[in-house]
Write a protein that holds these residues in place. Structure first.
Motif, PDB file in Angstrom:
ATOM      1  N   GLY A 173      36.920  51.758 -73.928  1.00  0.00           N
ATOM      2  CA  GLY A 173      37.083  50.522 -73.165  1.00  0.00           C
ATOM      3  C   GLY A 173      36.202  49.402 -73.675  1.00  0.00           C
ATOM      4  O   GLY A 173      35.178  49.638 -74.333  1.00  0.00           O
ATOM      5  N   ILE A 174      36.593  48.171 -73.342  1.00  0.00           N
ATOM      6  CA  ILE A 174      35.929  46.976 -73.859  1.00  0.00           C
ATOM      7  C   ILE A 174      35.085  46.301 -72.780  1.00  0.00           C
ATOM      8  O   ILE A 174      35.532  46.121 -71.642  1.00  0.00           O
ATOM      9  CB  ILE A 174      36.962  45.970 -74.387  1.00  0.00           C
ATOM     10  CG1 ILE A 174      37.743  46.570 -75.553  1.00  0.00           C
ATOM     11  CG2 ILE A 174      36.293  44.660 -74.818  1.00  0.00           C
ATOM     12  CD1 ILE A 174      36.906  46.881 -76.769  1.00  0.00           C
ATOM     13  N   PHE A 175      33.874  45.926 -73.156  1.00  0.00           N
ATOM     14  CA  PHE A 175      33.006  45.073 -72.355  1.00  0.00           C
ATOM     15  C   PHE A 175      32.979  43.715 -73.037  1.00  0.00           C
ATOM     16  O   PHE A 175      32.624  43.603 -74.219  1.00  0.00           O
ATOM     17  CB  PHE A 175      31.606  45.678 -72.289  1.00  0.00           C
ATOM     18  CG  PHE A 175      30.587  44.864 -71.521  1.00  0.00           C
ATOM     19  CD1 PHE A 175      30.917  44.199 -70.357  1.00  0.00           C
ATOM     20  CD2 PHE A 175      29.260  44.816 -71.961  1.00  0.00           C
ATOM     21  CE1 PHE A 175      29.974  43.465 -69.641  1.00  0.00           C
ATOM     22  CE2 PHE A 175      28.301  44.097 -71.253  1.00  0.00           C
ATOM     23  CZ  PHE A 175      28.657  43.428 -70.095  1.00  0.00           C
ATOM     24  N   ALA A 176      33.381  42.676 -72.325  1.00  0.00           N
ATOM     25  CA  ALA A 176      33.476  41.351 -72.929  1.00  0.00           C
ATOM     26  C   ALA A 176      33.022  40.292 -71.942  1.00  0.00           C
ATOM     27  O   ALA A 176      33.137  40.461 -70.727  1.00  0.00           O
ATOM     28  CB  ALA A 176      34.914  41.064 -73.379  1.00  0.00           C
ATOM     29  N   GLY A 177      32.531  39.197 -72.474  1.00  0.00           N
ATOM     30  CA  GLY A 177      32.110  38.109 -71.599  1.00  0.00           C
ATOM     31  C   GLY A 177      31.590  36.933 -72.383  1.00  0.00           C
ATOM     32  O   GLY A 177      31.716  36.855 -73.611  1.00  0.00           O
ATOM     33  N   ALA A 178      31.003  35.996 -71.657  1.00  0.00           N
ATOM     34  CA  ALA A 178      30.447  34.792 -72.263  1.00  0.00           C
ATOM     35  C   ALA A 178      29.360  34.249 -71.354  1.00  0.00           C
ATOM     36  O   ALA A 178      29.361  34.485 -70.141  1.00  0.00           O
ATOM     37  CB  ALA A 178      31.536  33.736 -72.471  1.00  0.00           C
ATOM     38  N   ASP A 179      28.437  33.536 -71.959  1.00  0.00           N
ATOM     39  CA  ASP A 179      27.371  32.911 -71.179  1.00  0.00           C
ATOM     40  C   ASP A 179      26.929  31.643 -71.874  1.00  0.00           C
ATOM     41  O   ASP A 179      27.416  31.308 -72.957  1.00  0.00           O
ATOM     42  CB  ASP A 179      26.201  33.879 -70.961  1.00  0.00           C
ATOM     43  CG  ASP A 179      25.568  33.694 -69.595  1.00  0.00           C
ATOM     44  OD1 ASP A 179      24.823  32.713 -69.411  1.00  0.00           O
ATOM     45  OD2 ASP A 179      25.818  34.517 -68.702  1.00  0.00           O
ATOM     46  N   SER A 180      26.000  30.950 -71.245  1.00  0.00           N
ATOM     47  CA  SER A 180      25.644  29.598 -71.671  1.00  0.00           C
ATOM     48  C   SER A 180      24.486  29.585 -72.651  1.00  0.00           C
ATOM     49  O   SER A 180      23.625  30.476 -72.644  1.00  0.00           O
ATOM     50  CB  SER A 180      25.278  28.751 -70.445  1.00  0.00           C
ATOM     51  OG  SER A 180      26.361  28.698 -69.539  1.00  0.00           O
ATOM     52  N   MET A 181      24.461  28.545 -73.475  1.00  0.00           N
ATOM     53  CA  MET A 181      23.351  28.261 -74.374  1.00  0.00           C
ATOM     54  C   MET A 181      22.478  27.178 -73.727  1.00  0.00           C
ATOM     55  O   MET A 181      22.967  26.357 -72.938  1.00  0.00           O
ATOM     56  CB  MET A 181      23.883  27.769 -75.719  1.00  0.00           C
ATOM     57  CG  MET A 181      24.810  28.759 -76.414  1.00  0.00           C
ATOM     58  SD  MET A 181      23.922  30.094 -77.233  1.00  0.00           S
ATOM     59  CE  MET A 181      23.325  29.233 -78.684  1.00  0.00           C
ATOM     60  N   PRO A 182      21.182  27.142 -74.057  1.00  0.00           N
ATOM     61  CA  PRO A 182      20.299  26.171 -73.407  1.00  0.00           C
ATOM     62  C   PRO A 182      20.569  24.743 -73.855  1.00  0.00           C
ATOM     63  O   PRO A 182      20.900  24.474 -75.004  1.00  0.00           O
ATOM     64  CB  PRO A 182      18.903  26.626 -73.852  1.00  0.00           C
ATOM     65  CG  PRO A 182      19.130  27.370 -75.122  1.00  0.00           C
ATOM     66  CD  PRO A 182      20.461  28.041 -74.965  1.00  0.00           C
ATOM     67  N   SER A 183      20.442  23.820 -72.898  1.00  0.00           N
ATOM     68  CA  SER A 183      20.520  22.383 -73.165  1.00  0.00           C
ATOM     69  C   SER A 183      19.798  21.686 -72.025  1.00  0.00           C
ATOM     70  O   SER A 183      19.535  22.291 -70.979  1.00  0.00           O
ATOM     71  CB  SER A 183      21.967  21.912 -73.243  1.00  0.00           C
ATOM     72  OG  SER A 183      22.585  21.993 -71.969  1.00  0.00           O
TER      73      SER A 183
END
Length: 219
Positions: A142-152
């Motif tokens: 199975g796949i674990f996938a996602g996204a998150d933010s970079m600092p600014s």
């Protein structure tokens, strides 16, 4: 100590009012549907039984509903979990619970996802625990996938008085490998966001503690 950490995770998740307004807005929902999720999940197949960790106000959840046969959303904030359950009206299973101690059996899901929520987990140790829990509830392969933010600057201003523990995308492959994942890929879009995917080994696979990182611009 573990119980204290879990209580801390739950108690520090609430966002400031501006952040709450943005996450509940139609503007954010439209950006998620048209840009963010198509980029974050490009080339990713989560399967027919998907878990989303930390859905919050549900912008990503509503898009995920179109990509899987069965969706479960695990939300640590009781009020948000109740709100989302009412809005979805049975189209997904919404569970109030802790991503670092998930109330699901081993191998329950074909795919696990999380979007813009890792930085709300209040320590790297708890983030790593969440990675291990995601692996546990995944089926082999199975796949674990996602996204998150970079600092600014704008991102930091949005998170005044919020919990904000940013994940370094350059270090993430090693952290996911240490949790037991293979076929790890991380793609960072400078000053914007990063996305990742990793796979749970099959029963016959040997865990490879490597991982590759692809840096590029989000499309």
């Amino acid at each position: 100590m573990a119980d204290t950490h879990r209580a801390d995770y739950r108690s520090r998740m609430p966002m400031n009012r501006i952040h709450q307004w943005l996450c509940a807005s139609e503007r954010w929902a439209d950006a998620v549907e048209r840009q963010f999720l198509p980029w974050a999940l490009a080339g990713v197949e989560l399967g027919d039984e998907v878990l989303e960790i930390g859905p919050g106000y549900g912008a990503t959840t509503r898009v995920l509903l179109t990509r899987t046969a069965a969706l479960t959303a695990l939300e640590t904030d009781a009020a948000l979990a109740d709100r989302l359950a009412r809005q979805l009206d049975g189209r997904a299973r919404v569970v109030h619970g802790d991503g670092t101690a998930m109330p699901f059996a081993d191998g329950s899901f074909t795919g696990v996802s999380c979007f813009t929520m890792l930085h709300h987990v209040p320590s790297p140790a708890l983030q790593d625990r969440l990675f291990v829990e995601a692996l546990r509830v995944l089926q082999p392969g199975g796949i674990f996938a996602g996204a998150d933010s970079m600092p600014s600057l704008g991102f930091r201003l949005l998170h005044v008085f919020d919990t904000m523990v940013l994940v370094d995308p350059a270090a993430l492959p090693q952290r996911l490998a240490a949790a037991g994942y293979v076929d790890i890929a991380v793609e960072a879009a400078p000053r914007r966001a990063f996305k990742f995917r990793a796979r749970k080994p099959t029963r016959r696979a040997t865990v490879d503690h490597g991982g590759d990182v692809a840096h590029g611009k989000a499309g």
